[in-house]
Design a protein around this motif. Structure first.
Motif, PDB file in Angstrom:
ATOM      1  N   ALA A  77       0.831  -1.209   0.000  1.00 18.68           N
ATOM      2  CA  ALA A  77       0.000   0.000   0.000  1.00 18.68           C
ATOM      3  C   ALA A  77       0.864   1.257   0.000  1.00 18.68           C
ATOM      4  N   ALA A  78       1.951   1.239   0.761  1.00 18.46           N
ATOM      5  CA  ALA A  78       2.862   2.387   0.789  1.00 18.46           C
ATOM      6  C   ALA A  78       3.488   2.612  -0.588  1.00 18.46           C
ATOM      7  N   GLY A  79       3.804   1.551  -1.288  1.00 16.45           N
ATOM      8  CA  GLY A  79       4.370   1.680  -2.628  1.00 16.45           C
ATOM      9  C   GLY A  79       3.411   2.366  -3.586  1.00 16.45           C
ATOM     10  N   TYR A  80       2.133   2.019  -3.499  1.00 18.45           N
ATOM     11  CA  TYR A  80       1.141   2.666  -4.357  1.00 18.45           C
ATOM     12  C   TYR A  80       0.993   4.148  -4.006  1.00 18.45           C
ATOM     13  N   LEU A  81       1.092   4.463  -2.731  1.00 19.30           N
ATOM     14  CA  LEU A  81       1.007   5.867  -2.318  1.00 19.30           C
ATOM     15  C   LEU A  81       2.179   6.666  -2.889  1.00 19.30           C
ATOM     16  N   VAL A  82       3.385   6.122  -2.800  1.00 20.19           N
ATOM     17  CA  VAL A  82       4.559   6.812  -3.351  1.00 20.19           C
ATOM     18  C   VAL A  82       4.402   7.009  -4.857  1.00 20.19           C
ATOM     19  N   SER A  83       3.890   5.989  -5.549  1.00 21.46           N
ATOM     20  CA  SER A  83       3.672   6.108  -6.987  1.00 21.46           C
ATOM     21  C   SER A  83       2.723   7.260  -7.298  1.00 21.46           C
ATOM     22  N   ALA A  84       1.631   7.364  -6.548  1.00 22.76           N
ATOM     23  CA  ALA A  84       0.667   8.449  -6.776  1.00 22.76           C
ATOM     24  C   ALA A  84       1.300   9.813  -6.526  1.00 22.76           C
ATOM     25  N   LEU A  85       2.098   9.917  -5.465  1.00 23.04           N
ATOM     26  CA  LEU A  85       2.744  11.201  -5.145  1.00 23.04           C
ATOM     27  C   LEU A  85       3.748  11.592  -6.230  1.00 23.04           C
ATOM     28  N   CYS A  86       4.498  10.627  -6.740  1.00 23.14           N
ATOM     29  CA  CYS A  86       5.452  10.930  -7.817  1.00 23.14           C
ATOM     30  C   CYS A  86       4.722  11.348  -9.091  1.00 23.14           C
ATOM     31  N   LEU A  87       3.614  10.692  -9.395  1.00 25.01           N
ATOM     32  CA  LEU A  87       2.840  11.069 -10.578  1.00 25.01           C
ATOM     33  C   LEU A  87       2.298  12.489 -10.451  1.00 25.01           C
ATOM     34  N   LEU A  88       1.979  12.906  -9.234  1.00 21.39           N
ATOM     35  CA  LEU A  88       1.522  14.278  -9.025  1.00 21.39           C
ATOM     36  C   LEU A  88       2.598  15.294  -9.383  1.00 21.39           C
ATOM     37  N   ARG A  89       3.874  14.899  -9.298  1.00 23.92           N
ATOM     38  CA  ARG A  89       4.986  15.798  -9.592  1.00 23.92           C
ATOM     39  C   ARG A  89       5.343  15.839 -11.077  1.00 23.92           C
ATOM     40  N   VAL A  90       4.827  14.883 -11.849  1.00 30.01           N
ATOM     41  CA  VAL A  90       5.159  14.821 -13.272  1.00 30.01           C
ATOM     42  C   VAL A  90       4.437  15.941 -14.018  1.00 30.01           C
ATOM     43  N   ARG A  91       5.162  16.589 -14.902  1.00 38.29           N
ATOM     44  CA  ARG A  91       4.571  17.609 -15.760  1.00 38.29           C
ATOM     45  C   ARG A  91       4.682  17.132 -17.210  1.00 38.29           C
ATOM     46  N   ASP A  92       3.578  17.175 -17.928  1.00 37.99           N
ATOM     47  CA  ASP A  92       3.567  16.731 -19.316  1.00 37.99           C
ATOM     48  C   ASP A  92       2.685  17.668 -20.135  1.00 37.99           C
ATOM     49  N   ALA A  93       2.651  17.407 -21.429  1.00 40.40           N
ATOM     50  CA  ALA A  93       1.859  18.245 -22.333  1.00 40.40           C
ATOM     51  C   ALA A  93       0.601  17.530 -22.805  1.00 40.40           C
ATOM     52  N   GLU A  94       0.176  16.516 -22.041  1.00 40.19           N
ATOM     53  CA  GLU A  94      -0.999  15.757 -22.465  1.00 40.19           C
ATOM     54  C   GLU A  94      -2.249  16.622 -22.388  1.00 40.19           C
ATOM     55  N   ALA A  95      -3.023  16.609 -23.445  1.00 42.75           N
ATOM     56  CA  ALA A  95      -4.313  17.312 -23.477  1.00 42.75           C
ATOM     57  C   ALA A  95      -5.426  16.278 -23.559  1.00 42.75           C
ATOM     58  N   LYS A  96      -6.538  16.589 -22.936  1.00 41.36           N
ATOM     59  CA  LYS A  96      -7.657  15.651 -22.964  1.00 41.36           C
ATOM     60  C   LYS A  96      -8.122  15.474 -24.405  1.00 41.36           C
ATOM     61  N   PRO A  97      -8.196  14.233 -24.885  1.00 43.45           N
ATOM     62  CA  PRO A  97      -8.564  14.011 -26.293  1.00 43.45           C
ATOM     63  C   PRO A  97      -9.957  14.532 -26.593  1.00 43.45           C
ATOM     64  N   GLU A  98     -10.106  15.067 -27.785  1.00 47.04           N
ATOM     65  CA  GLU A  98     -11.415  15.536 -28.219  1.00 47.04           C
ATOM     66  C   GLU A  98     -12.230  14.366 -28.742  1.00 47.04           C
ATOM     67  N   ARG A  99     -13.487  14.337 -28.338  1.00 45.44           N
ATOM     68  CA  ARG A  99     -14.383  13.286 -28.801  1.00 45.44           C
ATOM     69  C   ARG A  99     -14.760  13.513 -30.253  1.00 45.44           C
ATOM     70  N   THR A 100     -14.703  12.471 -31.056  1.00 42.77           N
ATOM     71  CA  THR A 100     -15.169  12.546 -32.433  1.00 42.77           C
ATOM     72  C   THR A 100     -16.678  12.532 -32.451  1.00 42.77           C
ATOM     73  N   GLU A 101     -17.246  13.467 -33.190  1.00 46.67           N
ATOM     74  CA  GLU A 101     -18.703  13.565 -33.212  1.00 46.67           C
ATOM     75  C   GLU A 101     -19.299  12.283 -33.776  1.00 46.67           C
ATOM     76  N   GLY A 102     -20.312  11.805 -33.098  1.00 44.76           N
ATOM     77  CA  GLY A 102     -20.976  10.586 -33.537  1.00 44.76           C
ATOM     78  C   GLY A 102     -20.308   9.322 -33.038  1.00 44.76           C
ATOM     79  N   SER A 103     -19.205   9.443 -32.278  1.00 41.26           N
ATOM     80  CA  SER A 103     -18.524   8.246 -31.782  1.00 41.26           C
ATOM     81  C   SER A 103     -19.300   7.641 -30.627  1.00 41.26           C
ATOM     82  N   SER A 104     -19.132   6.329 -30.442  1.00 46.13           N
ATOM     83  CA  SER A 104     -19.784   5.627 -29.347  1.00 46.13           C
ATOM     84  C   SER A 104     -18.789   4.652 -28.758  1.00 46.13           C
ATOM     85  N   LEU A 105     -19.060   4.199 -27.538  1.00 45.58           N
ATOM     86  CA  LEU A 105     -18.143   3.284 -26.873  1.00 45.58           C
ATOM     87  C   LEU A 105     -17.932   2.006 -27.688  1.00 45.58           C
ATOM     88  N   PRO A 106     -19.002   1.335 -28.166  1.00 48.04           N
ATOM     89  CA  PRO A 106     -18.765   0.122 -28.963  1.00 48.04           C
ATOM     90  C   PRO A 106     -17.947   0.383 -30.221  1.00 48.04           C
TER      91      PRO A 106
END
Length: 424
Positions: free
Chosen positions: A185-214
């Motif tokens: 459990a402590a290992g997972y906590l450290v992983s989450a804390l390290c991920l909080l420190r990561v900076r990236d340029a990821e942008a939330k993907p735009e949904r394609t109109e008319g797309s569906s989960l299937p």
């Protein structure tokens, strides 16, 4: 088209990139914690709760069932979400689930079904973490550095597998198994804390109109089915995972009950085996430079599949150092071959897949190659009770050798370099 490292100052080494270093550190600590928990789970089940063959089959199946049940939609969801945020949430869920085991044990209420539930919850969170993880590497680093990043992360994971079981075996001589769950459990906590420190340029993907989960799920699965090299890799991996699950679900009983080697013996075998994994991760690029990238896929599976023949031979040898030596050598060679195979095939998949399909591509593959593992675990437990442990091990070995055929019969031996061009 990305410029070469000689043309672009942006392609600095990974060791000089703070975002990658934070991500790498978090995963290293998380992997170490996971190895402690991986050792604790069968020891707790067999030694404290009296688990039999079928109990271990159900326990392993519970931990992997989510890949079969939600593996495909998870990929489509991950492609809609920010991957780093998804990994943080998955880490926190796994942390809470792991903490439940020592708390229940301390209250005197821990039962086998509790382990089934915890394994299921952790497995569900791991589906989302792993799909996000494999899809995040090309977001975090430039495409020419993807193989290098995978090699470093895989080598670190193998180092954790090297030290974790041995450390866990030593700790289990001092404390009870439930305490190792707190370490995970402590290992997972450290992983989450390290991920909080990561900076990236990821942008939330735009949904394609008319797309569906299937429709989105089908698009990812279709890419996997149409790509001739990925299709063969997936078939080989699925067959190998099905039959390796039959073998490995019984190994705690082989080591703890049949051979009487105790938690220290189990930890020693896993740690020595991980040395092979570390060497495989580090050596894969060097071997590829000499033999070519393509041949490493069938050769890696051949080495890994042949090595497990030593497991039933160790059982026949009976309790003692000879049995432990045979188990350790088999685990070493198996880990070396499989990790060489994985480094090459995962890097190829990440390079040839369009970024918008990465989550769905990885989820489709995980659903197939990990989704068979709960089936293999249940089958291994059932066969172990009816045929006995030794005959069941031989069934698993035969299937792992069969897994070499799809890649060995393909064009890999002729490919000096695996494709690295993005395409549909």
């Amino acid at each position: 088209m990305l410029p070469s490292s000689a043309e672009s100052p942006a392609l600095v080494p990974l060791t000089r990139r703070p975002a990658f270093l934070a991500f790498w550190a978090g995963q290293g600590v998380s992997q170490l914690g996971a190895q402690l928990g991986q050792l604790a789970l069968p020891v707790l089940a067999v030694s404290l709760l009296g688990a039999n063959e079928m109990d271990l089959g159900v326990l392993n199946a519970a931990s992997m069932a989510a890949f079969l049940v939600v593996g495909l939609p998870a990929g489509a969801w991950v492609d809609r979400w920010l991957k780093r945020r998804t990994m943080i949430r998955a880490d926190l869920v796994r942390m809470c689930a792991m903490l439940a085991v020592p708390l229940l044990w301390w209250a005197g209420a821990l039962q086998m079904w509790h382990l089934f539930v915890v394994a299921g919850v952790v497995g569900l969170a791991t589906v989302f973490f792993d799909v996000s993880y494999q899809s995040y590497i090309p977001v975090l680093v430039d495409r020419p550095l993807v193989a290098d990043a995978n090699g470093k992360l895989e080598a670190t994971a193998q180092v954790a597998r090297l030290g974790g079981p041995a450390l866990g075996g030593f700790v289990l001589t001092l404390v009870s198994a439930p305490f190792l769950f707190a370490a995970e459990a402590a290992g997972y906590l450290v992983s989450a804390l390290c991920l909080l420190r990561v900076r990236d340029a990821e942008a939330k993907p735009e949904r394609t109109e008319g797309s569906s989960l299937p429709r989105e799920i089908l698009e990812g699965a279709s890419f996997v089915a149409r790509h001739p090299l990925i299709r063969r890799v997936v078939l080989s991996t699925a067959i190998g995972n099905l039959f390796s699950s039959i073998t490995y679900v019984l190994m705690p009983l082989v080591i703890l009950r049949e051979l009487g080697l105790g938690p220290a013996g189990l930890g020693t075998m896993l740690s020595i085996g991980s040395v092979g994994g570390v060497l495989g991760a580090l050596a894969a690029p060097r071997i590829a430079a000499r033999l070519g990238e393509g041949p490493l896929l069938p050769l890696g599976l051949m080495v890994g599949g042949s090595a497990v023949v030593l497991f039933p031979l160790a059982l026949a040898a009976g309790p003692g150092l000879l049995a432990l030596g045979l188990l350790s050598v088999g685990e070493f060679a198996m880990s070396f071959g499989i990790i060489v195979f994985n480094v090459m095939q995962v890097s190829m998949r990440q390079r040839v897949c369009p970024p918008r399909l990465l989550g769905r591509m990885n989820a489709s593959i995980r659903c197939l190659v990990w989704g068979v593992m709960p089936i293999g675990s249940l089958l291994g437990g059932w066969l172990g009770e009816r045929l006995g442990i030794a005959p069941t091990l031989w069934v698993g070995i035969a299937g792992q050798l069969l897994a070499c055929v799809p890649v060995a019969a393909g064009p890999f031996f002729r490919l000096r370099k695996l494709p690295d061009t993005e395409g549909e």
